[in-house]
Design an enzyme around this catalytic site. Structure first.
Site, PDB file in Angstrom:
ATOM      1  N   SER A 108     -13.485   6.753   3.714  1.00  0.00           N
ATOM      2  CA  SER A 108     -12.259   7.180   4.382  1.00  0.00           C
ATOM      3  C   SER A 108     -12.534   8.425   5.216  1.00  0.00           C
ATOM      4  O   SER A 108     -13.294   9.300   4.800  1.00  0.00           O
ATOM      5  CB  SER A 108     -11.196   7.504   3.331  1.00  0.00           C
ATOM      6  OG  SER A 108     -10.145   8.245   3.912  1.00  0.00           O
ATOM      7  N   TYR A 131      -8.514   6.062  12.218  1.00  0.00           N
ATOM      8  CA  TYR A 131      -7.250   5.591  12.788  1.00  0.00           C
ATOM      9  C   TYR A 131      -7.338   5.632  14.310  1.00  0.00           C
ATOM     10  O   TYR A 131      -8.293   6.167  14.869  1.00  0.00           O
ATOM     11  CB  TYR A 131      -6.101   6.521  12.342  1.00  0.00           C
ATOM     12  CG  TYR A 131      -6.068   6.727  10.854  1.00  0.00           C
ATOM     13  CD1 TYR A 131      -5.336   5.876  10.034  1.00  0.00           C
ATOM     14  CD2 TYR A 131      -6.802   7.755  10.256  1.00  0.00           C
ATOM     15  CE1 TYR A 131      -5.324   6.038   8.654  1.00  0.00           C
ATOM     16  CE2 TYR A 131      -6.790   7.926   8.872  1.00  0.00           C
ATOM     17  CZ  TYR A 131      -6.059   7.067   8.085  1.00  0.00           C
ATOM     18  OH  TYR A 131      -6.058   7.222   6.731  1.00  0.00           O
ATOM     19  N   THR A 157      -7.674   1.496  10.231  1.00  0.00           N
ATOM     20  CA  THR A 157      -6.492   1.258   9.395  1.00  0.00           C
ATOM     21  C   THR A 157      -5.261   1.217  10.286  1.00  0.00           C
ATOM     22  O   THR A 157      -4.972   2.172  11.007  1.00  0.00           O
ATOM     23  CB  THR A 157      -6.387   2.350   8.306  1.00  0.00           C
ATOM     24  OG1 THR A 157      -7.522   2.209   7.449  1.00  0.00           O
ATOM     25  CG2 THR A 157      -5.116   2.219   7.489  1.00  0.00           C
ATOM     26  N   LYS A 232      -7.746  -3.079   9.055  1.00  0.00           N
ATOM     27  CA  LYS A 232      -7.225  -3.061   7.681  1.00  0.00           C
ATOM     28  C   LYS A 232      -5.716  -2.922   7.712  1.00  0.00           C
ATOM     29  O   LYS A 232      -5.186  -2.046   8.407  1.00  0.00           O
ATOM     30  CB  LYS A 232      -7.857  -1.882   6.940  1.00  0.00           C
ATOM     31  CG  LYS A 232      -7.366  -1.663   5.520  1.00  0.00           C
ATOM     32  CD  LYS A 232      -8.263  -0.682   4.786  1.00  0.00           C
ATOM     33  CE  LYS A 232      -7.792  -0.451   3.366  1.00  0.00           C
ATOM     34  NZ  LYS A 232      -6.658   0.458   3.284  1.00  0.00           N
ATOM     35  N   HIS A 256      -2.135  -1.766   1.792  1.00  0.00           N
ATOM     36  CA  HIS A 256      -2.483  -0.367   1.505  1.00  0.00           C
ATOM     37  C   HIS A 256      -2.189  -0.032   0.044  1.00  0.00           C
ATOM     38  O   HIS A 256      -1.758   1.076  -0.275  1.00  0.00           O
ATOM     39  CB  HIS A 256      -1.704   0.572   2.436  1.00  0.00           C
ATOM     40  CG  HIS A 256      -2.456   1.821   2.808  1.00  0.00           C
ATOM     41  ND1 HIS A 256      -2.898   2.102   4.077  1.00  0.00           N
ATOM     42  CD2 HIS A 256      -2.868   2.882   2.061  1.00  0.00           C
ATOM     43  CE1 HIS A 256      -3.520   3.266   4.097  1.00  0.00           C
ATOM     44  NE2 HIS A 256      -3.523   3.757   2.877  1.00  0.00           N
TER      45      HIS A 256
HETATM   46  C1  LIG Z   1      -5.881   7.601  -3.716  1.00  0.00           C
HETATM   47  C2  LIG Z   1      -5.941   6.589  -2.614  1.00  0.00           C
HETATM   48  C3  LIG Z   1      -6.240   7.014  -1.319  1.00  0.00           C
HETATM   49  C4  LIG Z   1      -6.292   6.075  -0.272  1.00  0.00           C
HETATM   50  N1  LIG Z   1      -6.647   6.505   0.983  1.00  0.00           N
HETATM   51  C5  LIG Z   1      -6.808   5.596   1.968  1.00  0.00           C
HETATM   52  C6  LIG Z   1      -7.316   5.994   3.236  1.00  0.00           C
HETATM   53  O1  LIG Z   1      -7.646   7.164   3.460  1.00  0.00           O
HETATM   54  N2  LIG Z   1      -7.437   5.028   4.186  1.00  0.00           N
HETATM   55  C7  LIG Z   1      -7.107   3.724   3.963  1.00  0.00           C
HETATM   56  O2  LIG Z   1      -7.234   2.890   4.850  1.00  0.00           O
HETATM   57  N3  LIG Z   1      -6.658   3.318   2.762  1.00  0.00           N
HETATM   58  C8  LIG Z   1      -6.502   4.217   1.761  1.00  0.00           C
HETATM   59  N4  LIG Z   1      -6.075   3.788   0.524  1.00  0.00           N
HETATM   60  C9  LIG Z   1      -5.744   2.369   0.301  1.00  0.00           C
HETATM   61  C10 LIG Z   1      -6.962   1.575  -0.184  1.00  0.00           C
HETATM   62  O3  LIG Z   1      -7.938   1.460   0.822  1.00  0.00           O
HETATM   63  C11 LIG Z   1      -6.585   0.142  -0.628  1.00  0.00           C
HETATM   64  O4  LIG Z   1      -5.934  -0.514   0.422  1.00  0.00           O
HETATM   65  C12 LIG Z   1      -5.738   0.042  -1.896  1.00  0.00           C
HETATM   66  O5  LIG Z   1      -5.999   1.102  -2.781  1.00  0.00           O
HETATM   67  C13 LIG Z   1      -6.060  -1.297  -2.564  1.00  0.00           C
HETATM   68  O6  LIG Z   1      -5.327  -1.517  -3.698  1.00  0.00           O
HETATM   69  P1  LIG Z   1      -5.842  -1.192  -5.202  1.00  0.00           P
HETATM   70  O7  LIG Z   1      -5.767   0.296  -5.343  1.00  0.00           O
HETATM   71  O8  LIG Z   1      -4.820  -1.900  -6.045  1.00  0.00           O
HETATM   72  O9  LIG Z   1      -7.233  -1.731  -5.389  1.00  0.00           O
HETATM   73  C14 LIG Z   1      -6.026   4.710  -0.537  1.00  0.00           C
HETATM   74  C15 LIG Z   1      -5.753   4.301  -1.842  1.00  0.00           C
HETATM   75  C16 LIG Z   1      -5.709   5.209  -2.869  1.00  0.00           C
HETATM   76  C17 LIG Z   1      -5.423   4.727  -4.273  1.00  0.00           C
END
Ligand SMILES: Cc1cc2nc3c(=O)[nH]c(=O)nc-3n(C[C@H](O)[C@H](O)[C@H](O)COP(=O)(O)O)c2cc1C
Length: 369
Positions: A108, A131, A157, A232, A256
């Site tokens: 990320s 982004y 994203t 994404k 997400h």
């Molecule tokens: C703490 C946290 C931070 C996240 N930060 C980002 C991010 O910076 N960019 C992004 O595209 N998705 C982010 N996500 C989403 C994840 O990429 C992903 O889509 C999601 O966590 C998938 O579901 P799961 O947690 O049930 O496996 C984040 C998720 C979590 C839990």
């Protein structure tokens, strides 16, 4: 001493005890009422496995490729901000764990370590997530930094243009650090990322994302960067088609982790429609609620080439740093291997719909009456 966790749910339980409430809620939480967060597990659990017998399953191969890179099994690390909330070594530990497990980590842009430091620590293939920024020079500049550092794909994203309402974070007055990746961009007030949570947030990284970006911008970026683009946040077949037509080589079907919009469909429900409409023009991956090897199997049977995990990576890191995350990945690998064997499938490409169901045969019988 507490017994070692035997599954990912137990990893979360232990992590919850170790993390402070603010960090735990930041990781575990989702938007508004968290309805789809709960439904995600219910829907995955409601898909039924149909074991198949008398197939030679003595040699099982879990390997596959994503954008031409070999991975040892079809589970990648999702981009997720600030692994430092879970472990001091943050993304350096995660990159090593992904390398040890033989899979891809997507970093990320909100990482606790710089993208350059993570690239240096990585022992396997890495992709970079960012982004569309209002400043197009910055959009290209970050992509160029990632390319220069050795990332082999760019993940854009698309579903995070608007500040989400995460009520746990508001209640906890949660404030996290801003990523050093953003430090070199002048004129931003990057004191903390309170911007993401508080109602009266100051200007920050959320405000520099471009709410005006459209498919034309994706086509523009695909023409500007040498890196293949993975998008994404796709949740409809039509958007999947637009993404592929605009130059995306990979598509992550994702909501997400329900952290932006609540009461969407779960990702596994829309996966088949995206697979159908994209019709092989891009590779399709899926995330959201993957906690068991059988979940991976179900997503593959419904057309995903690989899945990704978000929250479980934090649970592994919180419990045991690099080793903890490696063991979370190994657990998923072992469960997938066993599921494949019991369903009579010895390669990931052979996983198909003949091994799944959702309506009870009794229901079908009663419906015919
Ligand atoms: C703490 C946290 C931070 C996240 N930060 C980002 C991010 O910076 N960019 C992004 O595209 N998705 C982010 N996500 C989403 C994840 O990429 C992903 O889509 C999601 O966590 C998938 O579901 P799961 O947690 O049930 O496996 C984040 C998720 C979590 C839990």
């Amino acid at each position: 001493m507490a017994p070692d966790p035997v599954n990912i749910f137990e990893y979360e339980e232990i992590a919850k005890k170790q993390l402070n409430k603010g960090d735990y809620d930041f990781i575990a939480g989702a938007a508004t009422d968290e309805i789809t967060l709960r439904r995600t597990r219910e829907v995955l659990d409601s898909i039924i496995m149909k074991p198949r017998m008398m197939v030679d399953i003595s040699q099982r191969d879990l390997g596959t490729t994503v954008l031409g890179e070999k991975i040892s099994f079809p589970v990648m690390l999702d981009p997720a901000g600030n692994h430092g909330a879970a472990h001091i070594e943050a993304e350096l530990a995660s990159a090593r764990a992904a390398g040890a497990a033989g899979t891809v980590m997507i970093l990320s842009s909100h990482s606790a370590k710089t993208l350059e430091d993570v690239a240096e620590a990585a022992t396997g293939p890495i992709w970079f997530q960012q982004y569309f920024f209002k400043d197009r020079e910055m959009t290209l500049g970050m992509a160029a930094r990632a390319e220069e550092a050795g990332y082999s794909a760019l993940c854009l994203t698309l579903d995070a243009k608007i500040k989400p309402k995460r009520e746990r974070n508001i209640r906890n007055d949660y404030v996290g650090p801003v990523s050093p990746n953003y430090a070199e961009y002048e004129g931003l007030d990057l004191g903390t990322h309170a911007w993401q949570f508080a109602a009266d947030a100051p200007a920050g990284p959320m405000d520099i994302r471009d709410p005006a970006s459209t498919w034309d911008d994706l086509a523009w970026l695909a023409g500007e960067t040498k890196l293949p683009i993975v998008v994404k946040g796709i949740m409809t077949g039509e958007d999947g088609r637009h993404a592929a037509e605009s130059g995306a080589k990979g598509i992550i079907v994702s909501n997400h982790g329900t952290r932006y919009l609540d009461t969407t469909f779960t990702t596994i429900e829309v996966l088949p429609e995206v697979v159908e409409q994209v019709a092989g023009k891009a590779e399709i991956y899926m995330d959201g609620g993957i906690r068991r090897g059988s979940d991976v199997f179900k997503a593959l049977a419904l057309g995903a080439k690989s899945v990704l995990i978000g929250r479980p990576l934090f649970w592994g890191l919180a419990v045991g740093g690099e080793e903890g995350l490696t063991s979370v990945l190994e657990m998923l690998r072992d469960e997938l291997d066993a599921t494949m064997g019991m369903c009579g499938r010895s390669t990931v490409d052979s996983i198909d719909l003949d091994t799944l169901g959702s309506i009870s045969p009794l229901q079908q019988l009663f419906d015919r009456k």
